[in-house]
Design a protein around this motif. Structure first.
Motif, PDB file in Angstrom:
ATOM      1  N   LEU A 204       0.804  -1.221   0.000  1.00 53.78           N
ATOM      2  CA  LEU A 204       0.000   0.000   0.000  1.00 53.78           C
ATOM      3  C   LEU A 204       0.833   1.265   0.000  1.00 53.78           C
ATOM      4  O   LEU A 204       0.338   2.335  -0.382  1.00 53.78           O
ATOM      5  N   THR A 205       2.074   1.167   0.439  1.00 52.07           N
ATOM      6  CA  THR A 205       2.891   2.365   0.599  1.00 52.07           C
ATOM      7  C   THR A 205       4.073   2.440  -0.349  1.00 52.07           C
ATOM      8  O   THR A 205       4.674   3.505  -0.513  1.00 52.07           O
ATOM      9  N   GLY A 206       4.433   1.322  -0.961  1.00 49.48           N
ATOM     10  CA  GLY A 206       5.655   1.313  -1.751  1.00 49.48           C
ATOM     11  C   GLY A 206       6.883   1.299  -0.858  1.00 49.48           C
ATOM     12  O   GLY A 206       6.789   1.284   0.373  1.00 49.48           O
ATOM     13  N   LEU A 207       8.046   1.293  -1.490  1.00 52.18           N
ATOM     14  CA  LEU A 207       9.316   1.243  -0.766  1.00 52.18           C
ATOM     15  C   LEU A 207       9.898   2.645  -0.608  1.00 52.18           C
ATOM     16  O   LEU A 207       9.707   3.510  -1.472  1.00 52.18           O
ATOM     17  N   PRO A 208      10.608   2.888   0.494  1.00 51.68           N
ATOM     18  CA  PRO A 208      11.244   4.198   0.647  1.00 51.68           C
ATOM     19  C   PRO A 208      12.369   4.391  -0.362  1.00 51.68           C
ATOM     20  O   PRO A 208      12.966   3.425  -0.845  1.00 51.68           O
ATOM     21  N   SER A 209      12.634   5.628  -0.668  1.00 47.35           N
ATOM     22  CA  SER A 209      13.719   5.977  -1.585  1.00 47.35           C
ATOM     23  C   SER A 209      14.312   7.304  -1.133  1.00 47.35           C
ATOM     24  O   SER A 209      13.787   7.967  -0.226  1.00 47.35           O
ATOM     25  N   ALA A 210      15.406   7.696  -1.777  1.00 48.12           N
ATOM     26  CA  ALA A 210      16.015   8.982  -1.435  1.00 48.12           C
ATOM     27  C   ALA A 210      15.048  10.125  -1.687  1.00 48.12           C
ATOM     28  O   ALA A 210      15.017  11.114  -0.951  1.00 48.12           O
ATOM     29  N   GLN A 211      14.249  10.009  -2.735  1.00 48.71           N
ATOM     30  CA  GLN A 211      13.277  11.052  -3.061  1.00 48.71           C
ATOM     31  C   GLN A 211      12.022  10.958  -2.190  1.00 48.71           C
ATOM     32  O   GLN A 211      11.300  11.940  -2.019  1.00 48.71           O
ATOM     33  N   ARG A 212      11.787   9.801  -1.619  1.00 57.06           N
ATOM     34  CA  ARG A 212      10.571   9.567  -0.835  1.00 57.06           C
ATOM     35  C   ARG A 212      10.935   8.720   0.387  1.00 57.06           C
ATOM     36  O   ARG A 212      10.554   7.556   0.486  1.00 57.06           O
ATOM     37  N   PRO A 213      11.602   9.297   1.339  1.00 59.15           N
ATOM     38  CA  PRO A 213      12.060   8.509   2.491  1.00 59.15           C
ATOM     39  C   PRO A 213      10.937   8.057   3.413  1.00 59.15           C
ATOM     40  O   PRO A 213      11.046   7.011   4.055  1.00 59.15           O
ATOM     41  N   ASP A 214       9.859   8.839   3.509  1.00 58.23           N
ATOM     42  CA  ASP A 214       8.732   8.487   4.368  1.00 58.23           C
ATOM     43  C   ASP A 214       7.590   7.993   3.493  1.00 58.23           C
ATOM     44  O   ASP A 214       6.913   8.789   2.827  1.00 58.23           O
ATOM     45  N   VAL A 215       7.353   6.685   3.492  1.00 54.07           N
ATOM     46  CA  VAL A 215       6.351   6.112   2.595  1.00 54.07           C
ATOM     47  C   VAL A 215       4.926   6.431   3.030  1.00 54.07           C
ATOM     48  O   VAL A 215       3.980   6.192   2.281  1.00 54.07           O
ATOM     49  N   PHE A 216       4.756   6.971   4.225  1.00 50.93           N
ATOM     50  CA  PHE A 216       3.423   7.334   4.695  1.00 50.93           C
ATOM     51  C   PHE A 216       3.038   8.766   4.328  1.00 50.93           C
ATOM     52  O   PHE A 216       1.889   9.156   4.478  1.00 50.93           O
ATOM     53  N   ALA A 217       4.005   9.540   3.853  1.00 53.64           N
ATOM     54  CA  ALA A 217       3.760  10.964   3.630  1.00 53.64           C
ATOM     55  C   ALA A 217       2.675  11.231   2.602  1.00 53.64           C
ATOM     56  O   ALA A 217       1.960  12.244   2.693  1.00 53.64           O
ATOM     57  N   ASP A 218       2.526  10.344   1.609  1.00 53.06           N
ATOM     58  CA  ASP A 218       1.521  10.567   0.568  1.00 53.06           C
ATOM     59  C   ASP A 218       0.450   9.476   0.531  1.00 53.06           C
ATOM     60  O   ASP A 218      -0.456   9.523  -0.304  1.00 53.06           O
ATOM     61  N   THR A 219       0.532   8.501   1.440  1.00 50.92           N
ATOM     62  CA  THR A 219      -0.426   7.381   1.427  1.00 50.92           C
ATOM     63  C   THR A 219      -1.311   7.333   2.664  1.00 50.92           C
ATOM     64  O   THR A 219      -2.402   6.762   2.617  1.00 50.92           O
ATOM     65  N   ASN A 220      -0.824   7.866   3.756  1.00 51.81           N
ATOM     66  CA  ASN A 220      -1.533   7.729   5.027  1.00 51.81           C
ATOM     67  C   ASN A 220      -2.449   8.919   5.254  1.00 51.81           C
ATOM     68  O   ASN A 220      -1.991  10.063   5.379  1.00 51.81           O
TER      69      ASN A 220
END
Length: 308
Positions: A204-220
């Motif tokens: 549901l959240t995908g994996l963290p990356s350098a561009q998106r370290p917090d996987v909850f920032a756009d899904t939660n």
């Protein structure tokens, strides 16, 4: 329970609301409803479509967006079962946009596809509003279980960063939300989601990356508040998939952030009574939907029940 419903509770209990046999999964899977007025695709995949249930007569009609649950998978039904609720709302003069979407066990589903499907389904609704006489100023998004997570997420889309794959510069806003046994707080309810749905959050959240370290920032949904929404969290007293505590915890967090939120607990109800128009629980759910649409209950009665 909101103050406006408290005077009704004794009468509802006497009518048998608390004593009805709670629905089981098999009862939920057996739910059905009328055929939609129109089915429209918003993408090329088999699951990228929405069903319109349009009331008879002239509009403009208030709109309920329905988003089914099923633990984000194909295993537990979905759009077909929500036709039961769609048909009931259609009979009350409410247009219904019943959304199907790619789930985590379908090609393209999960992150970001499932969320992008919700974006596209709302875009299509906006494009159809004039032709179908839909009043998007009077709109509520109603989601069940996993669908509760998705409609609560819809309310906060304007807070998603432009760097996210889920960002849209122009959205159809939804500020009235009804979550039926929703599992919206992905960060705080990871253990419950794992036990209730056997679902790993990476789907549901995908994996963290350098561009998106917090996987909850756009899904939660709980990370996207405050967003100006009014969320009504409705949960069965006997719901074990998303127990009443979940609704109370989310409402408290939303209110602390500055949004409006309230909780309604359905006496004697399970996770499945929450979406059955034939369940006694519907007597508490329908008034909440009408309030979200600023409708008078008498004005929304099916024509056969009106006394003019």
């Amino acid at each position: 329970m909101p103050p406006s419903l408290r005077p009704l509770l004794p009468a509802l209990l006497c009518a048998g609301l608390a004593h009805a046999e709670p629905m089981k999964l098999a009862d939920y899977l057996a739910l059905s409803g009328p055929a939609p007025t129109l089915t429209l695709a918003y993408g090329k995949a088999p699951s990228q479509y929405a069903e319109l249930f349009r009331p008879s007569g002239p509009g403009p009609f208030p709109v309920a967006v329905l988003v089914h649950g099923g633990c984000w998978t194909r295993q537990y039904g979905g759009i077909v079962q929500l036709r039961n609720l769609a048909g009931a709302l259609q009979g009350h003069g409410i247009a219904v946009w019943n959304v199907e979407y790619r789930r985590v066990d379908e090609a393209g589903g999960g992150y970001p596809g499932t969320y992008q499907d919700l974006n596209a389904a709302l875009d299509l609704l906006g494009a159809q509003a004039t032709a179908q006489q839909l009043d998007l100023r009077r709109m509520v998004a109603i989601g069940h279980s996993a669908g509760g997570q998705l409609v609560q997420w819809l309310a906060g889309r304007s807070r998603i960063a432009a760097s996210s794959p889920l960002f849209q510069s122009a959205i159809v806003p939804v500020s009235q939300i009804i979550s039926l046994g929703g599992l919206a707080d992905l960060r705080r309810e990871q253990a419950l989601i794992k036990s209730s749905c056997e679902r790993d959050l990476v789907d549901l959240t995908g994996l963290p990356s350098a561009q998106r370290p917090d996987v909850f920032a756009d899904t939660n949904a709980a990370e996207l508040i405050p967003n100006g929404s009014h969320t009504t969290l409705i949960t069965g007293e006997l719901d074990t998939v998303s127990p009443p505590r979940v609704a109370h915890d989310y409402a408290a967090r939303a209110r602390a952030a500055g949004d409006r939120a309230e909780v309604i607990i359905l006496p004697g109800a399970s996770h499945y009574d929450e979406v059955a128009a034939g369940s006694p629980s519907f007597r508490l759910i329908l008034p909440a939907i009408l309030r979200a649409l600023a409708l008078d209950e008498a004005d929304s009665l099916p024509k056969r029940n009106r006394i003019d």
